[in-house]
Motif scaffolding. Structure first.
Motif, PDB file in Angstrom:
ATOM      1  N   SER A  62       0.823  -1.206   0.000  1.00 14.19           N
ATOM      2  CA  SER A  62       0.000   0.000   0.000  1.00 14.19           C
ATOM      3  C   SER A  62       0.859   1.260   0.000  1.00 14.19           C
ATOM      4  O   SER A  62       0.552   2.234  -0.692  1.00 14.19           O
ATOM      5  N   ILE A  63       1.942   1.243   0.748  1.00 15.63           N
ATOM      6  CA  ILE A  63       2.849   2.391   0.770  1.00 15.63           C
ATOM      7  C   ILE A  63       3.479   2.592  -0.605  1.00 15.63           C
ATOM      8  O   ILE A  63       3.611   3.721  -1.089  1.00 15.63           O
ATOM      9  N   ALA A  64       3.865   1.504  -1.259  1.00 18.22           N
ATOM     10  CA  ALA A  64       4.440   1.617  -2.601  1.00 18.22           C
ATOM     11  C   ALA A  64       3.420   2.164  -3.594  1.00 18.22           C
ATOM     12  O   ALA A  64       3.762   2.980  -4.460  1.00 18.22           O
ATOM     13  N   HIS A  65       2.161   1.751  -3.473  1.00 22.63           N
ATOM     14  CA  HIS A  65       1.130   2.273  -4.375  1.00 22.63           C
ATOM     15  C   HIS A  65       0.919   3.767  -4.179  1.00 22.63           C
ATOM     16  O   HIS A  65       0.686   4.505  -5.136  1.00 22.63           O
ATOM     17  N   MET A  66       1.007   4.224  -2.947  1.00 17.91           N
ATOM     18  CA  MET A  66       0.832   5.659  -2.700  1.00 17.91           C
ATOM     19  C   MET A  66       2.008   6.464  -3.244  1.00 17.91           C
ATOM     20  O   MET A  66       1.855   7.633  -3.591  1.00 17.91           O
ATOM     21  N   GLY A  67       3.175   5.860  -3.359  1.00 16.96           N
ATOM     22  CA  GLY A  67       4.287   6.522  -4.036  1.00 16.96           C
ATOM     23  C   GLY A  67       3.991   6.736  -5.507  1.00 16.96           C
ATOM     24  O   GLY A  67       4.300   7.794  -6.071  1.00 16.96           O
ATOM     25  N   VAL A  68       3.365   5.758  -6.134  1.00 17.78           N
ATOM     26  CA  VAL A  68       2.967   5.905  -7.536  1.00 17.78           C
ATOM     27  C   VAL A  68       1.898   6.984  -7.682  1.00 17.78           C
ATOM     28  O   VAL A  68       1.916   7.780  -8.625  1.00 17.78           O
ATOM     29  N   VAL A  69       0.974   7.044  -6.727  1.00 21.82           N
ATOM     30  CA  VAL A  69      -0.051   8.088  -6.740  1.00 21.82           C
ATOM     31  C   VAL A  69       0.590   9.464  -6.601  1.00 21.82           C
ATOM     32  O   VAL A  69       0.203  10.418  -7.289  1.00 21.82           O
ATOM     33  N   LEU A  70       1.585   9.590  -5.740  1.00 26.48           N
ATOM     34  CA  LEU A  70       2.275  10.870  -5.559  1.00 26.48           C
ATOM     35  C   LEU A  70       2.982  11.312  -6.837  1.00 26.48           C
ATOM     36  O   LEU A  70       2.938  12.494  -7.195  1.00 26.48           O
ATOM     37  N   ILE A  71       3.584  10.385  -7.542  1.00 24.91           N
ATOM     38  CA  ILE A  71       4.217  10.723  -8.825  1.00 24.91           C
ATOM     39  C   ILE A  71       3.164  11.208  -9.815  1.00 24.91           C
ATOM     40  O   ILE A  71       3.380  12.187 -10.541  1.00 24.91           O
TER      41      ILE A  71
END
Length: 148
Positions: A62-71
């Protein structure tokens, strides 16, 4: 709660408050946001690979997915922002479902969340494992399974 609401609140705050009110600052700090997002994607993904507890594995993904969302949010393009919104909605539906299946359904039966003990669950819980498999495919971003 973390995957379903709290992470989406940060996405909503960036989208509705930060970008419209401070567009110059958003453009200025975009490289820094990209750097933090890529570091969090790599670190969370490597941490997820090392997990033996399934609930921790879902949390790190989930944390990794939110990094993609931030990009996507800081890309300052329509496609990036729309992609971030779609990924955030899809993640908000899939991740709590995975937490429910792993944390409640399987844990109530086996009283452990260690991945290596989950062998042969399809024989005992075929319907739950079907949903678990579909939600895992949706969490990976397989086309046609989730909102993504």
């Amino acid at each position: 709660m973390l995957a379903g609401l709290v992470l989406k609140l940060a996405t909503y705050g960036i989208l509705r408050i930060l970008i419209p009110i401070l567009p110059e600052a958003t453009a200025y700090f975009t490289p820094l946001a990209y750097t933090f997002a890529i570091i969090s994607i790599i670190y969370a993904s490597l941490s997820a690979l090392r997990q033996t507890d399934f609930k921790c594995l879902v949390a790190y993904s989930s944390i990794a997915h939110m990094g993609v969302v931030l990009i996507g949010l800081f890309s300052n393009t329509v496609q990036g922002i729309e992609g971030a919104i779609v990924l955030s909605i899809g993640h908000g539906l899939v991740s709590p479902a995975l937490f429910y299946i792993v944390g409640s359904v399987i844990y109530d039966r086996y009283h452990t969340r260690v991945i290596r003990y989950y062998r042969g669950l399809t024989l005992y819980m075929p319907v739950a494992m079907l949903f678990f498999f579909l939600f895992t495919l949706a969490n990976m971003g397989t086309p046609g399974v989730s909102v993504n």
